[in-house]
Motif scaffolding. Structure first.
Motif, PDB file in Angstrom:
ATOM      1  N   VAL A   1      -6.505  -5.037 -13.093  1.00 16.36           N
ATOM      2  CA  VAL A   1      -5.494  -4.458 -13.981  1.00 16.36           C
ATOM      3  C   VAL A   1      -4.166  -4.540 -13.245  1.00 16.36           C
ATOM      4  CG1 VAL A   1      -4.666  -2.332 -15.060  1.00 16.36           C
ATOM      5  CG2 VAL A   1      -7.079  -2.951 -15.216  1.00 16.36           C
ATOM      6  N   THR A   2      -3.162  -5.114 -13.922  1.00 17.39           N
ATOM      7  CA  THR A   2      -1.849  -5.317 -13.297  1.00 17.39           C
ATOM      8  C   THR A   2      -0.812  -4.298 -13.753  1.00 17.39           C
ATOM      9  OG1 THR A   2      -1.236  -6.933 -14.985  1.00 17.39           O
ATOM     10  CG2 THR A   2      -2.265  -7.774 -12.957  1.00 17.39           C
TER      11      THR A   2
ATOM     12  N   PRO B   1      -4.163  -0.656 -20.485  1.00 14.13           N
ATOM     13  CA  PRO B   1      -4.101  -1.539 -19.313  1.00 14.13           C
ATOM     14  C   PRO B   1      -3.934  -3.015 -19.654  1.00 14.13           C
ATOM     15  CG  PRO B   1      -6.340  -0.716 -19.633  1.00 14.13           C
ATOM     16  CD  PRO B   1      -5.487  -0.046 -20.659  1.00 14.13           C
TER      17      PRO B   1
ATOM     18  N   TRP C   1      -5.174  -6.360 -18.549  1.00 10.22           N
ATOM     19  CA  TRP C   1      -6.285  -6.964 -17.800  1.00 10.22           C
ATOM     20  C   TRP C   1      -5.968  -8.410 -17.474  1.00 10.22           C
ATOM     21  CZ3 TRP C   1     -10.543  -4.825 -15.739  1.00 10.22           C
ATOM     22  CH2 TRP C   1     -10.871  -3.523 -16.153  1.00 10.22           C
ATOM     23  N   ARG C   2      -6.443  -8.839 -16.309  1.00  9.69           N
ATOM     24  CA  ARG C   2      -6.311 -10.237 -15.908  1.00  9.69           C
ATOM     25  C   ARG C   2      -7.572 -10.628 -15.152  1.00  9.69           C
ATOM     26  NH1 ARG C   2      -1.410 -12.891 -12.370  1.00  9.69           N
ATOM     27  NH2 ARG C   2      -2.438 -14.878 -11.980  1.00  9.69           N
TER      28      ARG C   2
ATOM     29  N   ALA D   1      -2.769  -5.611  -7.613  1.00 11.52           N
ATOM     30  CA  ALA D   1      -3.469  -5.105  -8.794  1.00 11.52           C
ATOM     31  C   ALA D   1      -4.492  -4.056  -8.415  1.00 11.52           C
ATOM     32  CB  ALA D   1      -4.155  -6.267  -9.507  1.00 11.52           C
TER      33      ALA D   1
ATOM     34  N   ARG E   1     -11.050  -3.993 -10.527  1.00  7.87           N
ATOM     35  CA  ARG E   1     -11.955  -3.205 -11.365  1.00  7.87           C
ATOM     36  C   ARG E   1     -13.354  -3.780 -11.555  1.00  7.87           C
ATOM     37  NH1 ARG E   1      -8.991   0.095 -15.192  1.00  7.87           N
ATOM     38  NH2 ARG E   1      -7.227   0.921 -14.034  1.00  7.87           N
TER      39      ARG E   1
END
Length: 145
Positions: free
Chosen positions: A52-53, A64, A66-67, A105, A108
């Motif tokens: 999560v950035t 969030p 997400w990446r 980041a 997760r």
């Protein structure tokens, strides 16, 4: 603000090997060693990580961003762990470096180790800490008993 004082208990050093899921293996250590609270450092590399950035907008609760990182990246990070109903709640922030580009980041999920990753985990005693889900905030928030 809220805080507690405690003391450092055991220190655990671990090596994670190529292809292992770092977060899953860290959870195993925490449960096996019955770590209620701890602070840790990591150094090594990931081949994959779900991160999560930040939030899409600065609102509470956050939505969030997400990446999924699917490239080999060097990693250095710091995190904490506190239990919630006997389940480890890991909070890990790290810098991921790939050919001179850096992404910072919250790590997760889907953490596959590339080559090796080292961990130094400090058990923290006497804090009476947990990390239950906070409905209003929309995240697992550090709490003290």
């Amino acid at each position: 603000m809220e805080y507690r004082t405690g003391s450092v208990g055991r220190v655990i050093a671990a090596r994670f090997d190529h292809g292992e899921d770092f977060l899953a293996e860290l959870r195993k250590i925490i449960l096996t060693e019955k770590i209620e609270s701890g602070w840790f450092q990591i150094i090594g590399a990931f081949a994959q990580a779900g991160v999560v950035t930040g939030p899409k907008e600065p609102v509470v609760p956050p939505d969030p961003v997400w990446r999924q990182v699917d490239a080999v990246c060097e990693v250095v990070g710091s995190g904490s762990v506190h239990l919630d109903n006997g389940e480890p709640k890991i909070h890990l922030h790290a810098a991921l470096g790939d050919h001179g580009e850096t992404l910072t980041a919250c790590i997760r999920r889907n953490t596959k180790v590339y080559l090796t990753l080292e961990l130094l985990l400090f058990e923290l005693n006497g804090l009476g800490a947990s990390r239950p889900w906070d409905e209003q905030g929309g995240f697992s928030k550090l709490r003290f008993k």
